[in-house]
Enzyme design. Sequence first.
Site, short mmCIF file in Angstrom:
data_model
loop_
_atom_site.label_atom_id
_atom_site.label_comp_id
_atom_site.label_asym_id
_atom_site.label_seq_id
_atom_site.Cartn_x
_atom_site.Cartn_y
_atom_site.Cartn_z
N CYS A 2 0.82 -1.20 0.00
CA CYS A 2 0.00 0.00 0.00
C CYS A 2 0.86 1.25 0.00
O CYS A 2 2.08 1.21 0.11
CB CYS A 2 -0.91 0.01 1.24
N ILE A 53 -4.10 -7.91 -0.83
CA ILE A 53 -3.34 -9.16 -0.82
C ILE A 53 -3.98 -10.18 0.13
O ILE A 53 -4.17 -11.33 -0.21
CB ILE A 53 -1.87 -8.90 -0.39
N ILE A 291 14.06 -12.51 -16.94
CA ILE A 291 14.33 -11.72 -18.13
C ILE A 291 15.73 -12.06 -18.62
O ILE A 291 16.63 -12.34 -17.84
CB ILE A 291 14.19 -10.20 -17.89
N SER A 363 11.47 -12.78 -3.81
CA SER A 363 12.80 -12.53 -4.36
C SER A 363 13.86 -13.17 -3.47
O SER A 363 13.58 -13.60 -2.35
CB SER A 363 13.06 -11.03 -4.47
N GLY A 364 15.09 -13.21 -3.95
CA GLY A 364 16.19 -13.77 -3.19
C GLY A 364 17.05 -12.75 -2.50
O GLY A 364 18.15 -13.07 -2.03
#
Length: 628
Positions: A2, A53, A291, A363-364
């Site tokens: 948010c 979410i 990507i 993510s890492g």
Amino acid sequence: MCGIAGLYHSVQPKPVDPARIAAMTDVQAHRGPDGSGVWTAPGVGLGHRRLSIIDVAGSPQPMALPGEQVVITFNGEIYNFAELRAELQGKGAVFRTQGDTEVLLHAWAAWGPDMLARLNGMFAFAIHDAGRQALFIARDRMGVKPFHYVELGDGAVAFASELKGLLAHPLVRRTPDAAAIEDYMALGYVPDDACIVAGVKKLPAGHFLLIERGRRVPQPVRWWDVDFSKRAKGSARDLEAELVERMREGVRSRMVADVPLGAFLSGGVDSSAVVALMAEASRSPVQTCTIGFEEAGHDERGPAGLVAGRFATDHAVRTVRSDDFGVIDTLVAAFDEPFADASALATYQVCALARERVTVALSGDGADEALAGYRRYKFHAAEERVRALLPPGLREPVFGALGDVYPKADWAPRPFRAKTTLLALAQDGDEAYAQAVGVTTPAVRHGLYGQAMARQLGGYRGEERYVAAMRQAPGRDALDRAQYADFRHWLPGDILTKVDRTSMAVALEAREPLLDHRLIEFCATLPAKLRLRGGEGKWLMKKALEPWLPREILYRPKMGFVTPVSAWFRGALADEAAGLARSPVLATWFEPHAIERLAAEHRSGRAEHGRTLWQLVMLERSARRLFG
């Protein structure tokens, strides 16, 4: 995820115009396209933009307890909210929603500021407590979620997730801060405890602020810090097993969502580990995205595809051009402040790809800082061993003299570029590391500044905060100190800012399971040789993952997102680099002839100034938006 904003009159309860709060939140609509809300009372106003979410159909914000004595606006996720909810219900709390926001309200009512230690999550929130006549502001341990605030001339405190939210208020003065520009030129980002707009502050990671009506706005209070001074006991095998279990807890806790969820997959150790653990916990194929680039030496589609195939993920790949600098203005608008980590272009592109399929992506990020994965840790440790061979009084005469006479060879292979290393060895280790994590050296940037800028700085250097953090670090050795300083500055100022702004620009929620505080606190206790051994960073993590991931993934050279800025400024952006010298904005702080000389040296190949030119481009475009 948010966007939040608000006003609080700390001196006397003046009326707050709801339209003003709405304006501050609406400019952050990209952070929350699913809903908005404004709540006001005498002396206070809270605003919210929502990305749904958890409890998608419920949990509107701002949210209040019955009677509106306690009201919150909240950005983030509390991963252990179900456990806290059960505990609070045992204390008599009655819940009307199914989400984590209401848990924070009851937690405040039950425990006050002590609630923070019980939270596992990423968050920035403001709670107005009418009974205490106070506004309580808090930010998560690592600084995943941003929080800006400023004291206004009418006595109010304004706050917002992003700087643009504050700038929507007409009383915020748009005056540049010279020290923040020096910080930016030194580090490549404006640090987590500074802001390029004078007077604006960021609540530092792991801090809270309790503003009580009738009292001056106090200094933030640190409620959490990472401690490298303790050492875990046990065999390497036992610690390996505990590491995997803590990683597993971090991943599983962040897989709770009522919307589509996936992961970024670069083919590196960290993102591959996250995907492996997600696949273990998921009944359906994990959605992953990668990507790729046309440059063979930087393209990670192959390793990412190997991991995707191993864990049967639903994998999406897109090839993008590494010279897509048309995204620059999009990034400038997203970051507000200048941001010179050029990998933000690729991060934005992978976030945009992920958002086409999911609303939440894991993510890492975080493992390099926690387990000494960056190459600079290896170099710093090696330099410290060399420094130990000579007394401090001899280092500068010996290494300094060698560095002075050694030719500068930016074009040469790394083993032949010893000048920087020799000059670093002549310095104190903390000072050398502070410069190693930077972008533009003190000598180069001070040669660029005009006389007025030099006078404003009065000798201040952007490296000072890094040196201070290392010298104050709760740690036992040089590696501890370097990692601690990165947790204080690099992680929130660069890595987490990059991920937050690029993901929020496309209304994607990014979660970092390897920054679970339980995992971070454990990693900080690992003996240095289990973090960095034989020049191999993240040593224990890689050993622990050998049953999960192939060796060609675990032990291949680290590869970041490619953004060939140096080549750009000798090609497509050469004219833009030359034009920087004519910028009236940059002329406020820099000597035009010095910029012109820098661009010419780089274009001719006589010197390597690509990263500094990128800094100047991003600063020029950001400053034009901010200051006109």
